[in-house]
Design an enzyme around this catalytic site. Structure first.
Site, PDB file in Angstrom:
ATOM      1  N   HIS A  23      61.271   7.453  41.005  1.00  0.00           N
ATOM      2  CA  HIS A  23      61.127   8.705  41.783  1.00  0.00           C
ATOM      3  C   HIS A  23      60.089   9.594  41.095  1.00  0.00           C
ATOM      4  O   HIS A  23      60.384  10.751  40.758  1.00  0.00           O
ATOM      5  CB  HIS A  23      62.447   9.466  41.891  1.00  0.00           C
ATOM      6  CG  HIS A  23      63.413   8.880  42.876  1.00  0.00           C
ATOM      7  ND1 HIS A  23      64.768   9.104  42.827  1.00  0.00           N
ATOM      8  CD2 HIS A  23      63.228   8.082  43.950  1.00  0.00           C
ATOM      9  CE1 HIS A  23      65.367   8.477  43.827  1.00  0.00           C
ATOM     10  NE2 HIS A  23      64.448   7.843  44.525  1.00  0.00           N
ATOM     11  N   HIS A  80      66.892   0.412  54.242  1.00  0.00           N
ATOM     12  CA  HIS A  80      66.545   1.761  53.746  1.00  0.00           C
ATOM     13  C   HIS A  80      65.064   1.694  53.415  1.00  0.00           C
ATOM     14  O   HIS A  80      64.592   0.689  52.881  1.00  0.00           O
ATOM     15  CB  HIS A  80      67.415   2.067  52.530  1.00  0.00           C
ATOM     16  CG  HIS A  80      66.952   3.198  51.666  1.00  0.00           C
ATOM     17  ND1 HIS A  80      66.564   4.413  52.174  1.00  0.00           N
ATOM     18  CD2 HIS A  80      66.836   3.306  50.310  1.00  0.00           C
ATOM     19  CE1 HIS A  80      66.237   5.213  51.163  1.00  0.00           C
ATOM     20  NE2 HIS A  80      66.382   4.567  50.029  1.00  0.00           N
ATOM     21  N   GLU A  82      62.831   3.855  51.711  1.00  0.00           N
ATOM     22  CA  GLU A  82      62.116   4.423  50.580  1.00  0.00           C
ATOM     23  C   GLU A  82      61.171   3.335  50.072  1.00  0.00           C
ATOM     24  O   GLU A  82      61.433   2.131  50.230  1.00  0.00           O
ATOM     25  CB  GLU A  82      63.129   4.838  49.492  1.00  0.00           C
ATOM     26  CG  GLU A  82      62.553   5.809  48.496  1.00  0.00           C
ATOM     27  CD  GLU A  82      63.602   6.512  47.638  1.00  0.00           C
ATOM     28  OE1 GLU A  82      64.791   6.177  47.740  1.00  0.00           O
ATOM     29  OE2 GLU A  82      63.200   7.397  46.862  1.00  0.00           O
ATOM     30  N   ASP A  84      60.397   1.908  47.417  1.00  0.00           N
ATOM     31  CA  ASP A  84      60.767   0.834  46.480  1.00  0.00           C
ATOM     32  C   ASP A  84      61.325  -0.378  47.228  1.00  0.00           C
ATOM     33  O   ASP A  84      61.402  -1.469  46.666  1.00  0.00           O
ATOM     34  CB  ASP A  84      61.758   1.314  45.408  1.00  0.00           C
ATOM     35  CG  ASP A  84      62.981   2.000  45.973  1.00  0.00           C
ATOM     36  OD1 ASP A  84      62.865   2.696  46.995  1.00  0.00           O
ATOM     37  OD2 ASP A  84      64.060   1.856  45.380  1.00  0.00           O
ATOM     38  N   HIS A 147      71.556   6.761  50.106  1.00  0.00           N
ATOM     39  CA  HIS A 147      71.371   8.155  49.782  1.00  0.00           C
ATOM     40  C   HIS A 147      70.284   8.831  50.618  1.00  0.00           C
ATOM     41  O   HIS A 147      69.928   9.983  50.343  1.00  0.00           O
ATOM     42  CB  HIS A 147      71.027   8.280  48.290  1.00  0.00           C
ATOM     43  CG  HIS A 147      69.653   7.739  47.942  1.00  0.00           C
ATOM     44  ND1 HIS A 147      68.710   8.494  47.291  1.00  0.00           N
ATOM     45  CD2 HIS A 147      69.058   6.566  48.201  1.00  0.00           C
ATOM     46  CE1 HIS A 147      67.600   7.790  47.125  1.00  0.00           C
ATOM     47  NE2 HIS A 147      67.789   6.628  47.674  1.00  0.00           N
ATOM     48  N   ASP A 167      70.913   0.699  48.243  1.00  0.00           N
ATOM     49  CA  ASP A 167      71.042   1.466  47.002  1.00  0.00           C
ATOM     50  C   ASP A 167      72.502   1.633  46.558  1.00  0.00           C
ATOM     51  O   ASP A 167      72.766   1.838  45.365  1.00  0.00           O
ATOM     52  CB  ASP A 167      70.411   2.851  47.169  1.00  0.00           C
ATOM     53  CG  ASP A 167      68.893   2.807  47.103  1.00  0.00           C
ATOM     54  OD1 ASP A 167      68.342   1.880  46.489  1.00  0.00           O
ATOM     55  OD2 ASP A 167      68.256   3.717  47.660  1.00  0.00           O
ATOM     56  N   TYR A 195      73.180   5.728  37.438  1.00  0.00           N
ATOM     57  CA  TYR A 195      72.619   5.609  38.786  1.00  0.00           C
ATOM     58  C   TYR A 195      73.408   6.475  39.767  1.00  0.00           C
ATOM     59  O   TYR A 195      72.849   7.246  40.549  1.00  0.00           O
ATOM     60  CB  TYR A 195      72.677   4.133  39.185  1.00  0.00           C
ATOM     61  CG  TYR A 195      72.014   3.761  40.480  1.00  0.00           C
ATOM     62  CD1 TYR A 195      70.734   3.217  40.490  1.00  0.00           C
ATOM     63  CD2 TYR A 195      72.672   3.916  41.689  1.00  0.00           C
ATOM     64  CE1 TYR A 195      70.131   2.839  41.676  1.00  0.00           C
ATOM     65  CE2 TYR A 195      72.080   3.548  42.877  1.00  0.00           C
ATOM     66  CZ  TYR A 195      70.812   3.009  42.862  1.00  0.00           C
ATOM     67  OH  TYR A 195      70.218   2.639  44.040  1.00  0.00           O
ATOM     68  N   HIS A 228      69.322  -2.846  43.818  1.00  0.00           N
ATOM     69  CA  HIS A 228      68.873  -2.702  42.424  1.00  0.00           C
ATOM     70  C   HIS A 228      69.962  -3.272  41.515  1.00  0.00           C
ATOM     71  O   HIS A 228      71.152  -3.007  41.724  1.00  0.00           O
ATOM     72  CB  HIS A 228      68.675  -1.235  42.043  1.00  0.00           C
ATOM     73  CG  HIS A 228      67.658  -0.504  42.853  1.00  0.00           C
ATOM     74  ND1 HIS A 228      66.304  -0.706  42.727  1.00  0.00           N
ATOM     75  CD2 HIS A 228      67.798   0.450  43.801  1.00  0.00           C
ATOM     76  CE1 HIS A 228      65.658   0.088  43.569  1.00  0.00           C
ATOM     77  NE2 HIS A 228      66.537   0.797  44.235  1.00  0.00           N
TER      78      HIS A 228
HETATM   79 FE1  FEO Z   1      66.471   4.928  47.768  1.00  0.00          FE
HETATM   80 FE2  FEO Z   1      66.134   2.183  45.971  1.00  0.00          FE
HETATM   81  O1  FEO Z   1      65.564   3.480  47.156  1.00  0.00           O
END
Ligand code: FEO
Length: 399
Positions: A23, A80, A82, A84, A147, A167, A195, A228
């Site tokens: 981030h 999701h 984002e 990544d 999230h 996530d 996390y 992750h």
């Molecule tokens: Fe919210 Fe792993 O991206």
């Protein structure tokens, strides 16, 4: 290289051993991370769940080609978006344009916003299924604010039941082992907690609701595959139960003292307060951190873990220190519940730092125990004795 999870599910993600910040500069990672993507080969459909972070897009697509001819991928599920997870989508869809991209309506908006592409979006909602053939399917479960607003989980009814949780239940934890039963347990759980504290804590009510909703479905669950870190293969229910605990105003018997100091006066106060706490309550764990010297996200995790926070700063230019201000801003964003706090610090003349800190701790949702304690100039023996007494009294006020 792809790794087999079951006969028909492969991990096709990327382990990022080098990652130190996530981030942007907001979140430190002690042990790297991974961007997990999964390939499910159903009887009639092959589906890719998620991709990896942009810097690894070419590597991801090249390795995916080694695993499967790309035109054999029937659908891409973006749980999701984002970057990544969506970062390699553009590179992949250059090769297989027109492949349907299953995502929530908000997911489509985010993909359009990030990549400005008119891909073949298929919007899905909770309960929608993607039939994989042979009686197997993926069922989508929207999980907004776990999230991001677009987040969804996908439940696969094959292989004894697999929840792909993106996530949720993740850890920033690079590992060559894919599974939770193959890594050091304490290390893994520290990363899972860090996390949760730094990413999911602001959304605790949604976490509780969603976890209870999924538990009420009574689905068979052999594995939880997050986006992750390691896969929860051994006792996957344990991390689900741990999430219920973390999401419910979690606190261990710990008091964390965080301070900044210019000429060591506020540090001396912090240490004296800690001595007082220890004298009054031998059972409580007391930890001290200099906010300017220690990792902010590790400190936030310690605060998340604690029942109370003592925050100290010298008064500087009618305010408080840069490091403490930054940490206070971050802790406010976490929306922690049922934690007590007070402020302390040295001052020379105006001395309003402690009062301001108390006000800002209150606005961050902490229960302010008292007006805090100040010491003018460098604390002498009497001032330090007062700090010790303050520490003892602070403990008694937490009962
Ligand atoms: Fe919210 Fe792993 O991206």
């Amino acid at each position: 290289m792809a790794k087999k999870i079951t006969d028909n599910i492969s991990w096709v993600g990327k382990v990022d051993w080098e990652l130190k910040m996530f981030h942007g500069n907001e979140l430190s990672t002690r042990r790297g991370s991974s961007y997990n993507a999964y390939l499910i080969r159903g009887a009639s459909k092959t589906v890719l769940l998620d991709t990896v972070w942009g810097p690894y897009d070419k590597e991801f697509v090249a390795r995916l080609k080694e695993e499967i001819p790309l035109d054999k991928i029937d659908a891409i599920v973006m749980q999701h978006n984002e970057t990544d997870h969506s970062g390699a989508l553009r590179e992949l869809l250059r090769e297989i344009p027109g492949t349907p991209v299953y995502c929530t309506a908000k997911g489509e908006a985010i993909l359009r916003g990030h990549y400005h592409q008119d891909w073949n979006y298929v919007n899905v909602k909770t309960g929608d299924k993607l039939d994989l053939g042979g009686g197997e399917s993926l069922t989508f479960i929207e999980a907004p604010m776990l999230h991001w607003p677009d987040t969804m989980f996908s439940y696969y009814n094959g292989c004894g039941g697999v929840l792909f949780s993106n996530d949720g239940f993740g850890q920033h934890y690079a590992s060559e082992s894919l599974f939770n039963d193959e890594v050091p347990q304490a290390e893994m759980m520290r990363e899972a907690e860090k996390y949760f504290a730094n990413i999911l804590a602001p959304f605790c009510p949604m976490v509780t609701r969603k976890v209870k909703e999924i538990l009420a479905m009574n689905l068979p669950l052999a594995m939880i595959c997050p986006s992750h870190g390691v896969i929860w293969r051994r006792d996957p229910a344990s991390i689900v139960q741990q999430y219920l605990l973390w999401a419910d105003a979690y606190a261990e018997n710990q008091i964390t003292i965080v301070y900044d100091t210019m000429w060591n006066g506020t540090r001396a106060m912090a240490e004296a307060i800690a001595r007082g706490i220890e004298a009054a309550d031998g059972a409580v764990t007391v930890k001290l951190f200099n906010a300017a010297k220690f990792d902010k996200n590790n400190i936030l995790t310690e605060i998340f873990h604690s029942k109370a926070l003592l925050l100290g700063s010298p008064t500087i230019n009618n305010g408080y220190s840069y490091a403490v201000a930054g940490l206070l801003e971050m802790v406010k964003g976490l929306k922690l519940k049922k934690k007590s706090a007070a402020a302390f610090g040295c001052y020379g003349w105006s001395g309003e730092g402690v009062k301001l800190l108390s006000e800002h701790l209150a606005s961050a949702g902490f229960n302010i125990v008292d007006e805090g304690i100040r010491a003018q100039w460098n604390p002498d023996a009497a001032a330090l004795a007062a700090c010790e007494e303050y520490g003892k009294a602070f403990v008694s006020k937490l009962q």
